[in-house]
Design an enzyme around this catalytic site. Structure first.
Site, mmCIF file in Angstrom:
data_model
loop_
_atom_site.group_PDB
_atom_site.id
_atom_site.type_symbol
_atom_site.label_atom_id
_atom_site.label_comp_id
_atom_site.label_asym_id
_atom_site.label_seq_id
_atom_site.Cartn_x
_atom_site.Cartn_y
_atom_site.Cartn_z
ATOM 1 N N VAL A 1 44.497 9.782 -42.920
ATOM 2 C CA VAL A 1 45.424 8.662 -43.115
ATOM 3 C C VAL A 1 45.441 7.833 -41.834
ATOM 4 O O VAL A 1 45.524 8.398 -40.738
ATOM 5 C CB VAL A 1 46.846 9.163 -43.433
ATOM 6 C CG1 VAL A 1 47.800 7.988 -43.585
ATOM 7 C CG2 VAL A 1 46.837 9.996 -44.719
ATOM 8 N N ASP B 1 55.569 18.663 -55.388
ATOM 9 C CA ASP B 1 55.190 19.093 -54.037
ATOM 10 C C ASP B 1 56.191 18.587 -53.002
ATOM 11 O O ASP B 1 55.821 18.107 -51.930
ATOM 12 C CB ASP B 1 53.767 18.588 -53.696
ATOM 13 C CG ASP B 1 53.174 19.359 -52.513
ATOM 14 O OD1 ASP B 1 52.254 18.823 -51.858
ATOM 15 O OD2 ASP B 1 53.656 20.483 -52.224
HETATM 16 C C1 LIG Z 1 50.176 11.788 -42.264
HETATM 17 N N1 LIG Z 1 51.027 10.616 -42.433
HETATM 18 C C2 LIG Z 1 51.789 10.041 -41.452
HETATM 19 C C3 LIG Z 1 52.441 8.931 -41.983
HETATM 20 C C4 LIG Z 1 53.322 8.040 -41.186
HETATM 21 C C5 LIG Z 1 54.685 8.672 -41.030
HETATM 22 O O1 LIG Z 1 55.365 8.007 -40.017
HETATM 23 C C6 LIG Z 1 52.075 8.814 -43.346
HETATM 24 C C7 LIG Z 1 52.391 7.944 -44.405
HETATM 25 C C8 LIG Z 1 51.831 8.171 -45.667
HETATM 26 C C9 LIG Z 1 50.910 9.237 -45.911
HETATM 27 C C10 LIG Z 1 50.255 9.470 -47.197
HETATM 28 C C11 LIG Z 1 50.432 10.703 -47.846
HETATM 29 C C12 LIG Z 1 49.810 10.944 -49.072
HETATM 30 C C13 LIG Z 1 49.023 9.982 -49.686
HETATM 31 C C14 LIG Z 1 48.814 8.765 -49.043
HETATM 32 C C15 LIG Z 1 49.426 8.521 -47.799
HETATM 33 CL CL1 LIG Z 1 49.119 7.011 -47.048
HETATM 34 C C16 LIG Z 1 50.597 10.105 -44.847
HETATM 35 C C17 LIG Z 1 51.184 9.889 -43.593
HETATM 36 C C18 LIG Z 1 52.360 7.126 -46.533
HETATM 37 O O2 LIG Z 1 52.156 6.983 -47.746
HETATM 38 N N2 LIG Z 1 53.179 6.329 -45.803
HETATM 39 C C19 LIG Z 1 53.234 6.773 -44.525
HETATM 40 O O3 LIG Z 1 53.919 6.231 -43.642
#
Ligand SMILES: Cn1cc(CCO)c2c3c(c(-c4ccccc4Cl)cc21)C(=O)NC3=O
Length: 290
Positions: A25, A138
């Protein structure tokens, strides 16, 4: 040139936010609209595999779960050069999983009112997902993302100009349910089990009749972990005793709050409150303005 791709043309990659077996990500700046997004880049799953079904589930779920303050917002998804991309709302405060890890080290913990606020907002997000006849499956600290409203980051010196018109009440901190990779229909479910630390026993017995209550169970254990700064077991005796409803009280929180958490992790899904009931629960409802 070789890397002509929508990803590189439309976005400037700021930094990596996380890694997983799912892919990576990135925090990205959209060159045109100037906004920041979280973009998950994952290898295109093998056609017909579980990964493909999960990837499609995630996009279908985001498309159905339009705009809600307590669900991470979806903007777009596309496939190119053997990769799949999903562009979501960027939450600037990390995940609840990060906070839990931090608090274990610093021995800091949520006050009861902060924990109540967190639970209340997550319940509103779940109520919305369940109202669309979907289930998340989840729910865990790592899938609840935090967004701190920049307006409230002003330093105390600057004060907050009191504006004349009645201002819409705004939260300083917003909690948003994200990672919809396990989302499925509550009525015709295709269940992909989530993290076993937060899984209710009935799912292991393939009892899919009360899936919304599985989310309530996972949310209850999520809040319990945040409040207790504890590591939940993945299996073994403690895993089973928790599923028998034997949840030791959290010493720093009220009897009412502990009773609420225990009701959310009842052994029988039928005895767990729905998100609708929880959203009206006196322990969670913001105190009526005195
Ligand atoms: C590891 N990680 C860290 C972040 C930022 C938190 O301050 C994060 C995000 C997402 C996601 C995410 C999770 C699952 C599927 C798609 C996304 Cl973009 C993962 C994220 C998401 O969908 N939005 C995020 O901010």
């Amino acid at each position: 040139e070789i890397n002509t791709s929508r990803y590189n043309e439309e976005f400037h990659e700021v930094c990596k936010l996380g890694d997983g077996e799912f892919g990576s990500v990135f925090k990205c700046l959209h060159r045109l609209d100037g906004c920041t997004y979280a973009i998950k880049k994952s290898k295109t799953p093998v056609a017909g595999s579980v990964y493909e079904r999960n990837a499609l589930n995630e996009v279908y779920a985001h498309a159905v779960l339009g705009k809600h303050p307590h669900v991470v917002r979806y903007y777009s998804a596309w496939a190119e050069n053997d990769y799949m991309y999903i562009q979501n709302e960027y939450c600037n405060g990390g995940s609840l999983g990060d906070i839990v890890e931090e608090n274990k080290k610093t021995k800091r913990r949520f006050s009861e009112s902060d924990l109540t606020q967190l639970l209340f907002q997550a319940v509103l997000g779940l109520r919305y997902i369940h109202s669309q006849n979907l289930v998340h499956l989840d729910i865990k600290p790592g899938n609840i993302f935090i967004h701190r409203n920049p307006k409230f980051l002003a330093s105390p010196e600057s004060g907050l100009e009191s504006c004349e018109e009645e201002e819409e009440f705004e939260e300083a901190v917003l909690y948003k349910i994200g990672d919809l990779g396990h989302v499925t229909s509550a009525a015709n479910p295709v269940v992909e089990e989530g993290d076993c630390r937060y899984l209710p026993k009935e799912l292991l017995n393939d009892d899919f009749d009360h899936l919304t209550k599985a989310d309530i169970f996972s949310l209850g254990l999520t809040i319990y972990e945040v409040g207790g700064n504890i590591n939940l077991p993945k299996n073994g005796e403690l895993w089973h005793s928790i599923r028998r409803g034997e949840l030791p009280a959290l010493p720093n929180y009220s009897v009412e709050f502990n009773a609420l958490l225990r009701s959310m992790v009842c052994e029988d899904p039928y005895d767990r409150p729905s998100a609708v009931t929880l959203a009206q629960h006196p322990v969670l409802c913001p105190q009526e303005k005195k």
